[in-house]
Design an enzyme around this catalytic site. Structure first.
Site, PDB file in Angstrom:
ATOM      1  N   LYS A 157      12.028  -8.187  19.483  1.00 52.54           N
ATOM      2  CA  LYS A 157      10.822  -8.659  18.914  1.00 52.54           C
ATOM      3  C   LYS A 157       9.983  -9.858  20.469  1.00 52.54           C
ATOM      4  CE  LYS A 157      12.314  -8.112  14.583  1.00 52.54           C
ATOM      5  NZ  LYS A 157      13.358  -9.085  13.679  1.00 52.54           N
ATOM      6  N   LYS A 164      12.873  11.415  13.536  1.00 53.39           N
ATOM      7  CA  LYS A 164      13.356  11.194  12.105  1.00 53.39           C
ATOM      8  C   LYS A 164      12.059  10.566  10.754  1.00 53.39           C
ATOM      9  CE  LYS A 164      15.540   6.726  12.226  1.00 53.39           C
ATOM     10  NZ  LYS A 164      16.187   5.653  11.912  1.00 53.39           N
ATOM     11  N   LYS A 194       7.736   5.270   8.922  1.00 49.31           N
ATOM     12  CA  LYS A 194       6.173   4.914   9.067  1.00 49.31           C
ATOM     13  C   LYS A 194       5.461   4.522  10.079  1.00 49.31           C
ATOM     14  CE  LYS A 194       7.026  -0.094   7.275  1.00 49.31           C
ATOM     15  NZ  LYS A 194       8.315   0.084   6.553  1.00 49.31           N
TER      16      LYS A 194
END
Ligand code: TRP
Length: 331
Positions: A111, A194, A197
């Site tokens: 992050k 896979k 979103k």
């Protein structure tokens, strides 16, 4: 009975990958364990300090989990910020969480790399909040994916450290848990990995997608120019469509298209049409319930209130004991 806790991120709608993976797990577990499923809205502040639509995101997640089959009479389903005891336990745990170990967390490092302009203390102590979420109910099982292993290890560290510090075998150790051996992996429509979103528009089929949208996305799924020899191994993008079919279509349908592929007679247009229709049928009951629940403000209010009450009952018992163990006394 063992206690299960899992946190659900309050960003984004649920897709078929979530449904056939995590949610099916939750639905089975709610019958066998003392389950706490919550929407992690506090965690979302670590990356989105002023989130647009915070309430609507939380509401949509709640609606979709209920529509997918989480039963608020069986599992305790609640919103993290409705349980202030979690924040209090987080504060206590923070006093014994060290900068070095927090900085070593891979999700923290990821992050920081992604958002170097917003490296806040909440981000650094994300695993502490997550530990509080889990151990506040004295959970031992946490249904999460592989990417959360390190967070679970930290939750055990913080719980054990508390126990050692105050010389009290209080918190049990939580472990990542997956129902059955292998989670079903649902591929996306982009011909690669896979369903997710963040993999680009059109890669994921959402539970809330209308039939028209499902048809459009499936018809645009990546394919090749067709098999060139009999019984050849399917390239990834074609295998992906078959894998999706295995989930939503009948065995006969899968065998039918498999046979057409193996004899080089397959027409991808027909295969996709069938796949889209079977996806529409498979998701229809959930879609209907999403609409019903979304329009039933009273029901949502009741569910959120019941969940918060049940979660706070468990959390406040822990907090009372934790305060006692730490040594806070009233006069
Ligand atoms: N970190 C988890 C994720 O990204 C979400 C989460 C927050 C969680 N608190 C939790 C999961 C407690 C399990 C238990 O998916």
């Amino acid at each position: 009975m063992e206690t299960v806790v899992s946190g659900i991120r309050s960003t984004g709608n649920l897709h078929l990958g979530n449904y056939y993976g995590a949610i099916q797990n939750f639905i089975k577990m709610q019958h066998e364990y003392n389950c706490y499923f919550f929407i992690a809205d506090l965690h979302s502040l670590t990356t989105h300090p002023t989130p647009a639509n915070l309430h609507n995101n939380v509401k949509q997640v709640l609606i979709e989990y209920l529509a997918a089959g989480i039963d608020p009479e069986k599992a305790t389903i609640y919103v993290q910020s409705d349980v202030p005891e979690i924040s209090e336990l987080y504060l206590y745990l923070n006093m014994n969480a060290y900068l070095g170990e927090l900085e070593r967390s891979t999700s923290f490092k990821d992050k920081v790399r992604a958002n170097p302009e917003n490296v806040n203390a909440g981000l650094l102590t994300y695993p502490v909040l997550m530990a509080a979420d889990i151990i506040i109910h004295k959970a031992t099982k946490v249904p999460v994916g592989k990417d959360q292993e390190q967070h679970l290890e930290m939750a055990r560290t913080f719980g054990n450290r508390f126990n050692r510090l105050y010389n009290h075998e209080y918190f049990p150790e939580p472990y990542a848990f997956s129902y059955g051996e292998s989670l079903v992996k649902i591929p996306g429509l982009d011909g690669k990995g896979k369903m997710g979103k963040s993999e680009g528009e059109g890669n994921a089929i959402f539970l809330a997608d209308s039939p028209e949208v499902i048809r459009k996305k499936v018809m645009r799924a990546v394919t090749d120019s067709g098999p060139t020899t009999e019984n050849q191994t399917k390239p990834q993008e074609i295998q992906n469509l078959f894998d999706l079919m295995k989930v939503v279509s009948s065995e006969d349908t899968v065998a039918h298209f498999d046979n057409l592929y193996n004899t080089m007679q397959v027409r991808y247009g027909d295969l996709k049409k069938q796949l889209a229709e079977d996806m529409i049928i498979a998701t229809a009951p959930i879609r209907d319930r999403i609409n019903d629940i979304a329009n039933d403000a009273e029901y949502l209010r009741k569910v959120a209130k019941l969940g918060a009450e049940k979660a706070r009952e468990s959390a406040s018992k822990t907090l009372r004991e934790v305060r006692e163990i730490i040594g806070f006394r009233s006069f």
